[in-house]
Design an enzyme around this catalytic site. Structure first.
Site, PDB file in Angstrom:
ATOM      1  N   SER A 125      39.129  39.015  34.387  1.00  0.00           N
ATOM      2  CA  SER A 125      38.915  38.598  35.771  1.00  0.00           C
ATOM      3  C   SER A 125      39.805  39.338  36.759  1.00  0.00           C
ATOM      4  O   SER A 125      40.862  39.856  36.392  1.00  0.00           O
ATOM      5  CB  SER A 125      39.217  37.091  35.813  1.00  0.00           C
ATOM      6  OG  SER A 125      39.573  36.660  37.076  1.00  0.00           O
ATOM      7  N   TYR A 147      45.502  30.716  35.189  1.00  0.00           N
ATOM      8  CA  TYR A 147      44.251  31.301  34.699  1.00  0.00           C
ATOM      9  C   TYR A 147      44.422  32.813  34.523  1.00  0.00           C
ATOM     10  O   TYR A 147      44.117  33.368  33.457  1.00  0.00           O
ATOM     11  CB  TYR A 147      43.138  30.996  35.702  1.00  0.00           C
ATOM     12  CG  TYR A 147      41.819  31.663  35.429  1.00  0.00           C
ATOM     13  CD1 TYR A 147      40.975  31.187  34.425  1.00  0.00           C
ATOM     14  CD2 TYR A 147      41.389  32.750  36.188  1.00  0.00           C
ATOM     15  CE1 TYR A 147      39.744  31.786  34.195  1.00  0.00           C
ATOM     16  CE2 TYR A 147      40.161  33.346  35.967  1.00  0.00           C
ATOM     17  CZ  TYR A 147      39.333  32.864  34.970  1.00  0.00           C
ATOM     18  OH  TYR A 147      38.124  33.456  34.737  1.00  0.00           O
ATOM     19  N   LYS A 200      44.324  34.921  31.037  1.00  0.00           N
ATOM     20  CA  LYS A 200      43.370  36.026  30.831  1.00  0.00           C
ATOM     21  C   LYS A 200      44.127  37.318  30.486  1.00  0.00           C
ATOM     22  O   LYS A 200      43.717  38.072  29.599  1.00  0.00           O
ATOM     23  CB  LYS A 200      42.523  36.228  32.097  1.00  0.00           C
ATOM     24  CG  LYS A 200      41.438  35.164  32.301  1.00  0.00           C
ATOM     25  CD  LYS A 200      40.276  35.372  31.344  1.00  0.00           C
ATOM     26  CE  LYS A 200      39.141  34.382  31.548  1.00  0.00           C
ATOM     27  NZ  LYS A 200      38.070  34.520  30.544  1.00  0.00           N
TER      28      LYS A 200
END
Lengths: 321, 321
Positions: free
Chosen positions: A124, A148, A152
């Site tokens: 991402s 997050y 990732k």
């Protein structure tokens, strides 16, 4: 060959499965079975009833679950399952469990099989953050400013090391924000990037939580599915010691998105968007790059969308009832 | 205050403890106890017998062990324990267990205490790799080409996220290769960077496994200890959203190291070095940067060594029996 899609009941997971079934093959081999593994079953009956689809309900953080759906014939894994950005920020432990521990367990199970399956991992824009150049380059340091993004980035590093060691044949595709997603808003900080288009097209009001000048980096669902398949088919040798690709996207400001909506659907539709800044969301989104250099992905044959108005038109087309 | 040093029986751990005892305080507070936690007890009796030192034998991958040595009065943790590069490459599971899982457990235990201890984590040149600029910049992407580097990079990301969330007050110090280490060769790929100086000074032959033109980035043991203490004392606010510092070092080629040895100890000593290339070591070392930009660390008051000949002289001084 068998294919496993984690997060297979999700929107991209289901679209990917349909695209794969239409092609009938991957990496030059016929597809015998697609396993859609998720915590819920896919909503699309045409998909779940398909002879070559196996819809499976299970928790990917449970290694036994992964072991029961990955075998010697599993030659490709699309690891899409994730706790989205807003939720991973709110529930740290859950984000760690799914975004990190389950990803690691998946790599371990693939490694244990010994046949080096291709593993396509979706990462991402959120792996970037802090002070960034206008256009992020391939060698720009990751500096995630959310849990997050951190999770990732860690899963990326693991996948690269498992690949370097010859345990799997992994590929990381860093996805732009997907827009326009159908359905309902979700807990992703980027949820508005679909909501401000989708809701007005239904005649409903939608709230934009960030400033109109905010620049986002977008990819259509169709573009994402095409990139996942193309990413899986890239020759290992062409990826060298860096199996991470920043996917092509469109760099648009929120105001430009709204202008595209006006162009496609008219003034009245566009007027259904309200601006109400939400500091929590703005704080996360503002750390993401508005564009990145995609020369490497393009050289490897990956393409994105032409313009955002066309993306909106495709969304209208695909969601006509 | 209490201080925990993991890897406390190691060479740097023991030197750090002695330097802290000499100072008597850290961050302006008197030091009541230093716990030296390691899988073995420190060899230095003057240290283990010291009234304010508690030498503890335990496995840091066991959370219960960490819990028994971290309490509400533990205001600083120096996390030095690690499986070194060569060993982490040879034993993947062990590297993951200590360099990743134990580091995460340490962060978790510190977080659970709720008083935000300062955690100083030592990282490494090995987080870099692939195609690198001559001088690595603060915003150069990490691209580790060893499992050790991968695990260090992951632990860095975790520490940054725990710090961003306010769970701990963490700092990552990326250390150059430490040279000259006393004692025996170890399983680090960089072991030769001490061996080619240390062994000839004892009149023993030493083998250099890399080409003489190989550029390394070095810091003396004294410089490392000073940097660890200074890194722990930096005001939180000055670190902003990036608590990672590339420490100042000396960029020297192996040939320049040998020339410095000749300058300090003469022609005969220098002639005790044999070149015998070892592909396994060369492969790891060649991916590390030979220098990085340290402007940020210097602005924050961290300094390195002046020249390598002085580093050798200090080594001789410190190891005079």
């Amino acid at each position: 060959m068998k294919i496993l899609i984690t997060g297979g009941a999700g929107f991209i997971g289901q679209r990917l499965a349909k695209a794969l079934l239409e092609r009938g093959e991957l990496n030059g081999k016929p597809i015998d079975e697609i396993v859609l593994l998720d915590i819920t079953l896919p909503g699309d009956a045409a998909l779940t009833n398909h002879a070559r689809v196996r819809a499976a309900k299970g928790d990917i953080s449970d290694r036994a679950v992964l072991e029961s759906y990955i075998d010697d014939r599993t030659e490709a894994v699309f690891h899409l399952a994730a706790i989205v950005s807003g939720q991973a920020e709110a529930d740290f432990d859950l984000g760690m469990k799914i975004n990190l521990d389950a990803s690691r367990a998946l790599l371990e199970v693939c490694h244990a099989k010994g046949h080096k399956p291709r593993v396509v991992f979706t990462s991402s824009v959120a792996v970037y953050g802090g002070t960034l150049p206008d256009v992020v380059q391939d060698d720009t340091a990751l500096n995630p400013q959310s849990s997050y993004g951190t999770q990732k980035a860690i899963a990326e590093l693991l996948l690269c090391d498992y690949t370097r060691r010859g345990y799997i044949d992994g590929r990381v595709l860093r996805l732009p924000t997907i827009s326009v997603r159908p359905g309902k808003p979700n807990a992703a900080a980027s949820s508005f990037a679909s909501g401000i288009i989708r809701e007005p097209l239904k005649g409903e009001r939608s709230t934009c939580p960030v400033d109109g000048a905010t620049r986002v980096w977008l990819l259509s669902p169709r573009g994402a599915v095409e990139a996942l398949i193309a990413g899986c088919e890239i020759d290992r040798a062409k990826l060298g010691n860096r199996p991470v690709l920043n996917l092509p996207g469109l760099s648009v400001s929120v105001n430009e998105m709204i202008e595209a909506l006006r162009e496609v659907a008219g003034e009245d539709t566009m007027k259904l968007i309200d601006f109400q800044r939400d500091e929590r969301i703005e704080k996360i989104v503002s750390t993401w790059p508005g564009a990145w250099n995609t020369a490497r992905a393009e050289q490897l044959g990956l393409t994105g969308d032409k313009n955002f108005a066309d993306v909106i038109r495709a969304f209208i087309d695909e969601n006509r009832s």
